[in-house]
Design a protein around this motif. Sequence first.
Motif, PDB file in Angstrom:
ATOM      1  N   UNK A   1       0.872  -1.177   0.000  1.00  0.00           N
ATOM      2  CA  UNK A   1       0.000   0.000   0.000  1.00  0.00           C
ATOM      3  C   UNK A   1       0.906   1.223   0.000  1.00  0.00           C
ATOM      4  N   UNK A   2       0.899   1.976  -1.094  1.00  0.00           N
ATOM      5  CA  UNK A   2       1.822   3.091  -1.236  1.00  0.00           C
ATOM      6  C   UNK A   2       1.221   4.119  -2.185  1.00  0.00           C
ATOM      7  N   UNK A   3       1.642   5.353  -2.039  1.00  0.00           N
ATOM      8  CA  UNK A   3       1.238   6.422  -2.959  1.00  0.00           C
ATOM      9  C   UNK A   3       2.426   7.373  -3.059  1.00  0.00           C
ATOM     10  N   UNK A   4       3.077   7.396  -4.211  1.00  0.00           N
ATOM     11  CA  UNK A   4       4.313   8.156  -4.335  1.00  0.00           C
ATOM     12  C   UNK A   4       4.081   9.647  -4.519  1.00  0.00           C
ATOM     13  N   UNK A   5       2.835  10.075  -4.529  1.00  0.00           N
ATOM     14  CA  UNK A   5       2.518  11.501  -4.488  1.00  0.00           C
ATOM     15  C   UNK A   5       2.004  11.916  -3.117  1.00  0.00           C
ATOM     16  N   UNK A   6       1.141  11.109  -2.527  1.00  0.00           N
ATOM     17  CA  UNK A   6       0.435  11.524  -1.314  1.00  0.00           C
ATOM     18  C   UNK A   6       0.949  10.868  -0.042  1.00  0.00           C
ATOM     19  N   UNK A   7       1.950   9.973  -0.139  1.00  0.00           N
ATOM     20  CA  UNK A   7       2.480   9.313   1.060  1.00  0.00           C
ATOM     21  C   UNK A   7       3.772   9.981   1.491  1.00  0.00           C
ATOM     22  N   UNK A   8       3.960  10.041   2.813  1.00  0.00           N
ATOM     23  CA  UNK A   8       5.197  10.574   3.363  1.00  0.00           C
ATOM     24  C   UNK A   8       5.730   9.630   4.425  1.00  0.00           C
ATOM     25  N   UNK A   9       7.043   9.518   4.504  1.00  0.00           N
ATOM     26  CA  UNK A   9       7.683   8.836   5.608  1.00  0.00           C
ATOM     27  C   UNK A   9       7.789   9.779   6.792  1.00  0.00           C
ATOM     28  N   UNK A  10       7.685   9.250   7.991  1.00  0.00           N
ATOM     29  CA  UNK A  10       7.707  10.094   9.188  1.00  0.00           C
ATOM     30  C   UNK A  10       9.089  10.169   9.820  1.00  0.00           C
ATOM     31  N   UNK A  11      10.060   9.432   9.278  1.00  0.00           N
ATOM     32  CA  UNK A  11      11.450   9.494   9.727  1.00  0.00           C
ATOM     33  C   UNK A  11      12.340   9.602   8.511  1.00  0.00           C
ATOM     34  N   UNK A  12      13.579   9.998   8.718  1.00  0.00           N
ATOM     35  CA  UNK A  12      14.501  10.098   7.597  1.00  0.00           C
ATOM     36  C   UNK A  12      14.719   8.742   6.935  1.00  0.00           C
ATOM     37  N   UNK A  13      14.829   7.698   7.758  1.00  0.00           N
ATOM     38  CA  UNK A  13      15.051   6.363   7.211  1.00  0.00           C
ATOM     39  C   UNK A  13      13.852   5.896   6.389  1.00  0.00           C
ATOM     40  N   UNK A  14      12.644   6.212   6.839  1.00  0.00           N
ATOM     41  CA  UNK A  14      11.462   5.793   6.086  1.00  0.00           C
ATOM     42  C   UNK A  14      11.330   6.577   4.786  1.00  0.00           C
ATOM     43  N   UNK A  15      11.744   7.840   4.788  1.00  0.00           N
ATOM     44  CA  UNK A  15      11.731   8.617   3.548  1.00  0.00           C
ATOM     45  C   UNK A  15      12.704   8.017   2.536  1.00  0.00           C
ATOM     46  N   UNK A  16      13.871   7.619   3.003  1.00  0.00           N
ATOM     47  CA  UNK A  16      14.852   7.009   2.115  1.00  0.00           C
ATOM     48  C   UNK A  16      14.360   5.665   1.583  1.00  0.00           C
ATOM     49  N   UNK A  17      13.707   4.878   2.437  1.00  0.00           N
ATOM     50  CA  UNK A  17      13.175   3.586   1.997  1.00  0.00           C
ATOM     51  C   UNK A  17      12.101   3.781   0.934  1.00  0.00           C
ATOM     52  N   UNK A  18      11.271   4.798   1.094  1.00  0.00           N
ATOM     53  CA  UNK A  18      10.215   5.071   0.123  1.00  0.00           C
ATOM     54  C   UNK A  18      10.818   5.449  -1.233  1.00  0.00           C
ATOM     55  N   UNK A  19      11.886   6.214  -1.211  1.00  0.00           N
ATOM     56  CA  UNK A  19      12.533   6.599  -2.462  1.00  0.00           C
ATOM     57  C   UNK A  19      13.194   5.393  -3.135  1.00  0.00           C
ATOM     58  N   UNK A  20      13.799   4.516  -2.352  1.00  0.00           N
ATOM     59  CA  UNK A  20      14.387   3.302  -2.920  1.00  0.00           C
ATOM     60  C   UNK A  20      13.310   2.445  -3.582  1.00  0.00           C
TER      61      UNK A  20
END
Length: 353
Positions: A262-281
């Motif tokens: 379950x993901x949305x690359x426009x409307x989803x955000x990670x709440x930590x730096x590590x989660x933001x990096x994982x989402x980009x990967x």
Amino acid sequence: MRPLRHDEEHDGRRATAGEERVLAYRAIPAEATVALAPEELDHFVREAARIRAAHVQDTLDNPRVLAAAEIAAQGLPDRLLTRLIELRTLSGSGAILIKGLPVEGALPDTPAGVPAPPAWPALAVSTLAQLSIMSVLGDTISYADEKGGSLIQDVCPVPGAEARQENTGSQLLELHTEDGFHPFKPDFLSLYCLRGDHDRVAGTVTASIGSVLGRLPRRCRQVLGRPLFRIRYSSSFVGDGPECRTPEMPVLSGPPHDPDLCVDFHAMEGTTQESKEALELLYEAMKEELAGVVLAPGDMIVIDNRVAVHGRTGFRPKYDGRDRWLRRCFAVADLRPSRVLRDRGTRVCASIL
């Protein structure tokens, strides 16, 4: 990105925060495509006419209409039924493309703005074909917050909404899980083309988590499996009200070797730096595995929303009555859990806000 053959490569572009996003994709492979011959649908076209005559006064949400559409699915070609059952039960590509479905010979103009959808008997054959095919995957469902709760929804460009990250837009639509913020999001969705875009460039693209899981670092997969992400609700659900976001949730859930997504690359955000990096990967990995198609009349793409994302490259509408016109339908594998939001006998979920 691995080299693409020139005849299979298409690009979608959108300027985002100073950079240009690109979606390049391969053609949907032959093993994920079912091309139907006209004679294979003769029985079904006759059934559609019979159902229309018997239920012309009923709404699509009427249980008798939906039951009739499900019974008619028994007349679909065996090879199509087999592929639909495989999509429902096996973890594979996450999507299939069906070609050669019927389209009414005298289509009205593509809806402009956000009008009420045409009464279903005016598009009885394509409507019942879509409902029947979706019934093999589960129970149709819709949401009162979106397009008035229609079970079959018109997806058309809307003047002034070109840049919206919604089905009314015409610029690049980012990869996403459909309605990932909803507690009863669809398990499957279909997009049935009645009319293609003028320039034949609007590519519908998709990729499944199974195709990229092995290339994600172990730590990345672990982070994606933790409740460190939030999705912003679509404005089609909240209107012009304040922004709403989900509670923190994981991107991946279920068995680590075969997770749901379950993901949305426009409307989803990670709440930590590590989660933001994982989402980009994850995003970069998904872009490497995209398959897609420029839908033509009679094409329908069916997507397993439990494991696959989808999006669309940009196109230029003319708002001349002949713009791109798709019809969208959702299904869930189990209708019962959503009854907390539905009145008895209806498939429409009430507002969640």
